[in-house]
Design a protein around this motif. Structure first.
Motif, PDB file in Angstrom:
ATOM      1  N   LEU A 365       0.835  -1.202   0.000  1.00 14.50           N
ATOM      2  CA  LEU A 365       0.000   0.000   0.000  1.00 14.50           C
ATOM      3  C   LEU A 365       0.871   1.255   0.000  1.00 14.50           C
ATOM      4  O   LEU A 365       0.675   2.170  -0.812  1.00 14.50           O
ATOM      5  CB  LEU A 365      -0.908  -0.016   1.233  1.00 14.50           C
ATOM      6  CG  LEU A 365      -1.786   1.215   1.467  1.00 14.50           C
ATOM      7  CD1 LEU A 365      -3.048   1.109   0.644  1.00 14.50           C
ATOM      8  CD2 LEU A 365      -2.152   1.344   2.946  1.00 14.50           C
ATOM      9  N   LEU A 366       1.857   1.308   0.898  1.00 15.58           N
ATOM     10  CA  LEU A 366       2.709   2.483   1.020  1.00 15.58           C
ATOM     11  C   LEU A 366       3.652   2.620  -0.167  1.00 15.58           C
ATOM     12  O   LEU A 366       3.950   3.737  -0.614  1.00 15.58           O
ATOM     13  CB  LEU A 366       3.501   2.422   2.324  1.00 15.58           C
ATOM     14  CG  LEU A 366       2.645   2.449   3.600  1.00 15.58           C
ATOM     15  CD1 LEU A 366       3.520   2.307   4.831  1.00 15.58           C
ATOM     16  CD2 LEU A 366       1.822   3.731   3.664  1.00 15.58           C
ATOM     17  N   GLU A 367       4.103   1.490  -0.701  1.00 11.87           N
ATOM     18  CA  GLU A 367       4.965   1.529  -1.883  1.00 11.87           C
ATOM     19  C   GLU A 367       4.201   2.084  -3.080  1.00 11.87           C
ATOM     20  O   GLU A 367       4.750   2.828  -3.898  1.00 11.87           O
ATOM     21  CB  GLU A 367       5.481   0.120  -2.194  1.00 11.87           C
ATOM     22  CG  GLU A 367       6.450   0.073  -3.366  1.00 11.87           C
ATOM     23  CD  GLU A 367       6.985  -1.327  -3.619  1.00 11.87           C
ATOM     24  OE1 GLU A 367       7.507  -1.562  -4.721  1.00 11.87           O
ATOM     25  OE2 GLU A 367       6.876  -2.193  -2.723  1.00 11.87           O
ATOM     26  N   VAL A 373       1.984   9.852   7.652  1.00 16.33           N
ATOM     27  CA  VAL A 373       2.057   9.722   9.105  1.00 16.33           C
ATOM     28  C   VAL A 373       1.044  10.692   9.698  1.00 16.33           C
ATOM     29  O   VAL A 373       0.936  11.832   9.234  1.00 16.33           O
ATOM     30  CB  VAL A 373       3.470  10.046   9.632  1.00 16.33           C
ATOM     31  CG1 VAL A 373       3.508   9.963  11.160  1.00 16.33           C
ATOM     32  CG2 VAL A 373       4.498   9.113   9.025  1.00 16.33           C
ATOM     33  N   GLN A 374       0.314  10.250  10.694  1.00 13.84           N
ATOM     34  CA  GLN A 374      -0.668  11.116  11.337  1.00 13.84           C
ATOM     35  C   GLN A 374      -0.554  10.971  12.841  1.00 13.84           C
ATOM     36  O   GLN A 374      -0.219   9.900  13.360  1.00 13.84           O
ATOM     37  CB  GLN A 374      -2.090  10.764  10.891  1.00 13.84           C
ATOM     38  CG  GLN A 374      -3.139  11.763  11.372  1.00 13.84           C
ATOM     39  CD  GLN A 374      -4.565  11.344  11.074  1.00 13.84           C
ATOM     40  OE1 GLN A 374      -5.360  11.132  11.975  1.00 13.84           O
ATOM     41  NE2 GLN A 374      -4.893  11.207   9.804  1.00 13.84           N
ATOM     42  N   ASN A 375      -0.841  12.042  13.541  1.00 14.00           N
ATOM     43  CA  ASN A 375      -0.890  12.004  14.999  1.00 14.00           C
ATOM     44  C   ASN A 375      -1.829  13.099  15.467  1.00 14.00           C
ATOM     45  O   ASN A 375      -2.279  13.936  14.672  1.00 14.00           O
ATOM     46  CB  ASN A 375       0.505  12.169  15.601  1.00 14.00           C
ATOM     47  CG  ASN A 375       0.620  11.500  16.969  1.00 14.00           C
ATOM     48  OD1 ASN A 375      -0.383  11.157  17.603  1.00 14.00           O
ATOM     49  ND2 ASN A 375       1.841  11.306  17.434  1.00 14.00           N
ATOM     50  N   ALA A 442       1.312  14.243   7.582  1.00 18.33           N
ATOM     51  CA  ALA A 442       2.401  14.613   6.686  1.00 18.33           C
ATOM     52  C   ALA A 442       3.119  13.337   6.254  1.00 18.33           C
ATOM     53  O   ALA A 442       2.630  12.229   6.516  1.00 18.33           O
ATOM     54  CB  ALA A 442       3.361  15.579   7.379  1.00 18.33           C
ATOM     55  N   THR A 443       4.277  13.501   5.635  1.00 18.75           N
ATOM     56  CA  THR A 443       4.988  12.331   5.116  1.00 18.75           C
ATOM     57  C   THR A 443       5.973  11.733   6.107  1.00 18.75           C
ATOM     58  O   THR A 443       6.510  10.659   5.848  1.00 18.75           O
ATOM     59  CB  THR A 443       5.745  12.698   3.826  1.00 18.75           C
ATOM     60  OG1 THR A 443       6.624  13.802   4.101  1.00 18.75           O
ATOM     61  CG2 THR A 443       4.771  13.085   2.716  1.00 18.75           C
ATOM     62  N   ARG A 447       7.777  16.055  10.666  1.00 14.83           N
ATOM     63  CA  ARG A 447       6.897  17.089  10.125  1.00 14.83           C
ATOM     64  C   ARG A 447       5.561  17.118  10.872  1.00 14.83           C
ATOM     65  O   ARG A 447       5.019  18.193  11.154  1.00 14.83           O
ATOM     66  CB  ARG A 447       6.668  16.826   8.637  1.00 14.83           C
ATOM     67  CG  ARG A 447       5.717  17.800   7.943  1.00 14.83           C
ATOM     68  CD  ARG A 447       6.209  19.224   7.987  1.00 14.83           C
ATOM     69  NE  ARG A 447       5.362  20.092   7.175  1.00 14.83           N
ATOM     70  CZ  ARG A 447       5.355  21.420   7.265  1.00 14.83           C
ATOM     71  NH1 ARG A 447       6.147  22.024   8.130  1.00 14.83           N
ATOM     72  NH2 ARG A 447       4.571  22.143   6.487  1.00 14.83           N
ATOM     73  N   VAL A 448       5.034  15.962  11.219  1.00 11.50           N
ATOM     74  CA  VAL A 448       3.784  15.904  11.990  1.00 11.50           C
ATOM     75  C   VAL A 448       3.967  16.590  13.344  1.00 11.50           C
ATOM     76  O   VAL A 448       3.122  17.373  13.780  1.00 11.50           O
ATOM     77  CB  VAL A 448       3.322  14.440  12.162  1.00 11.50           C
ATOM     78  CG1 VAL A 448       2.217  14.347  13.216  1.00 11.50           C
ATOM     79  CG2 VAL A 448       2.821  13.884  10.839  1.00 11.50           C
TER      80      VAL A 448
END
Length: 463
Positions: A365-367, A373-375, A442-443, A447-448
């Protein structure tokens, strides 16, 4: 009456506020509402594993009976989604779930579920709130009756049938699942369903403890360390599954990742369903854009709604969506009741994992669609100040956040700032706790964290 407010998912409050007289008033309000709507069918009253829940359920049953309604009670605490399923399966007028979900044991709550099995929309809860009053009673000869019923078997049969229609067969033999009930209502329900499908079970916290082991039955990473340690051990089980206190939500643990981010699971599940089916996805405003990437790749659409599964359910009905979900671990799929169901999705996740390990699915999926990334974090804010703070925030929206231009603002639920680099920041009032939620995606984690800090700095001076 002022103390009774219906938030994102019913009325929840500390036990010093969540009192028997007020619960009885809610019972009377629902009885009056149903009577005014011309409903005469029975009402089901379910409840969770809290010390006070059975007693509150019985009080609701008494009020309903005194208003002429027959009442169905489970023999013990059972998951909220079983209540929702029973309403549709038995053609009932509606139902109650006495639960504070993932809140700690000093809380309780109650939610009314209408006859379609989906969470009540504001027009229903507003109509109920307008009818709050001390209980009344019809003559004894017109009272309804109370009887205990089995909510587990019909729901299990339906879950197996639905998952079989998706996967072709449900055979979990050879799969070992570690199941953590968090001392909640999923015990002897979710694990029993998985066992019935052939899985071998290792059970954690599957005894009733009204104090939830001294914590809150919230399936967050910090509360599932024992499950994570077990599954990530070299000789551990194949998959870990946990439910929250009333088992309408789910968390997954995999051998390689440990706790599997709910956003990644949502995206992987949606892509899995699209292998043999078609349809849109419904997601809340706080849920990952990864869902949109999956949809785009398959020529499908995504419907974004405010936080609260009632909005997910409404959009699913309007769009015939294939799946609906939230980043907090609540999901349902087409063909089932439009209420989040951690029991059904546990079976579906296990069948999906038996077909191909979740870690491999998520890697692919990620590939294919890129890393996200989320928080989230929270800023304390009294309930009575939330509307003012959100109103003041409208005048404080910056042109840039953490050095990146704000390209769009979504006001479906609070303020969601969409940034030029594809990341986003969301500030919204919690419907269940005295806080403002701050979310970021974000990626990468750094960054998150940067976005969350910027969000806190934006909101804190306004509180």
């Amino acid at each position: 009456m002022e103390a009774i407010t219906f938030g994102t998912d019913g009325w929840r409050a500390p036990l010093e506020e969540f009192t028997t007289p007020r619960v009885r008033m809610v019972g009377q309000a629902v009885a009056s509402y149903l009577s005014d709507e011309g409903r005469e069918e029975p009402v089901v009253v379910g409840y969770d594993a809290r010390e006070t829940s059975r007693g509150f359920a019985e009080e609701l049953a008494r009020v309903l009976c005194a208003n002429g309604f027959d009442v169905l009670l489970p023999e013990r605490d059972r998951p909220t989604p079983l209540v929702a399923y029973a309403i549709v399966d038995r053609d009932l007028a509606g139902g109650f779930a006495v639960t504070a979900s993932h809140n700690p044991p000093e809380y309780n709550g109650v939610k009314f579920i209408p006859d379609d099995g989906a969470p009540a929309l504001p027009e229903v809860t507003d109509a109920i709130a307008a009818r709050l009053a001390k209980p009344e009673a019809l003559p004894d000869s017109e009272h309804g009756t109370v009887r205990e019923v089995d909510l587990v078997s019909p729901h299990a049969d339906a879950a197996l049938e639905l998952v079989e229609s998706i996967t072709g067969e449900v055979d979990l033999s050879g799969l070992t699942v570690a199941y953590d009930a968090m001392y909640g209502s999923g015990r002897e329900t979710t694990d029993t369903l998985l066992s019935r499908a052939g899985a071998s079970l290792e059970r954690l916290h599957c005894e009733r403890d009204p104090e939830f082991g001294g914590g809150a039955p919230e399936p967050a990473p910090e509360n599932l360390t024992e499950l994570v340690d077990l599954v990530t051990d070299d000789d551990g089980p194949d998959l870990g599954i946990a439910n929250d206190g009333d088992a309408d939500r789910i968390a997954l643990v995999t051998p390689e990742r440990g706790f599997l981010d709910e956003n990644l699971f949502f995206a992987a599940l949606y892509e899995y369903l699209l292998e043999d089916d078609a349809g849109a996805a419904v997601r809340s405003v706080s849920t990952t854009f990864l869902i949109d990437r999956v949809a785009d790749a398959h020529g499908e659409s995504v419907h974004e709604v405010p936080v609260g599964f009632k909005w997910v359910a409404q959009a699913m009905a309007e769009t015939d969506a294939l799946i609906g979900g939230e980043e907090s671990g609540g999901f349902t799929v087409r063909g089932h009741v439009r209420e989040k169901d951690g029991v059904l999705v546990a079976l579906l996740a296990a069948a999906m994992h038996a077909d191909e390990p979740l870690d491999e699915r998520v890697d692919r999926l990620l590939e294919t669609h890129g890393t996200v990334v989320q928080n989230k974090t929270s800023v304390a804010c009294p309930d009575h100040e939330k509307a003012r703070v959100i109103g003041d925030l409208e005048d404080e929206i910056p042109e840039t956040v953490a050095g990146t231009t704000v390209e769009g603002v979504n006001t479906a639920d609070g303020f969601k700032l969409q940034l030029a680099d594809g990341s986003w920041l969301l500030v919204r009032p919690s419907g269940t706790e005295p806080v403002l939620r701050v979310y970021a995606e974000a990626t990468d984690e750094a960054r998150v964290d940067e976005l969350l800090e910027a969000g806190q700095e934006l909101v804190s001076p306004l509180v």
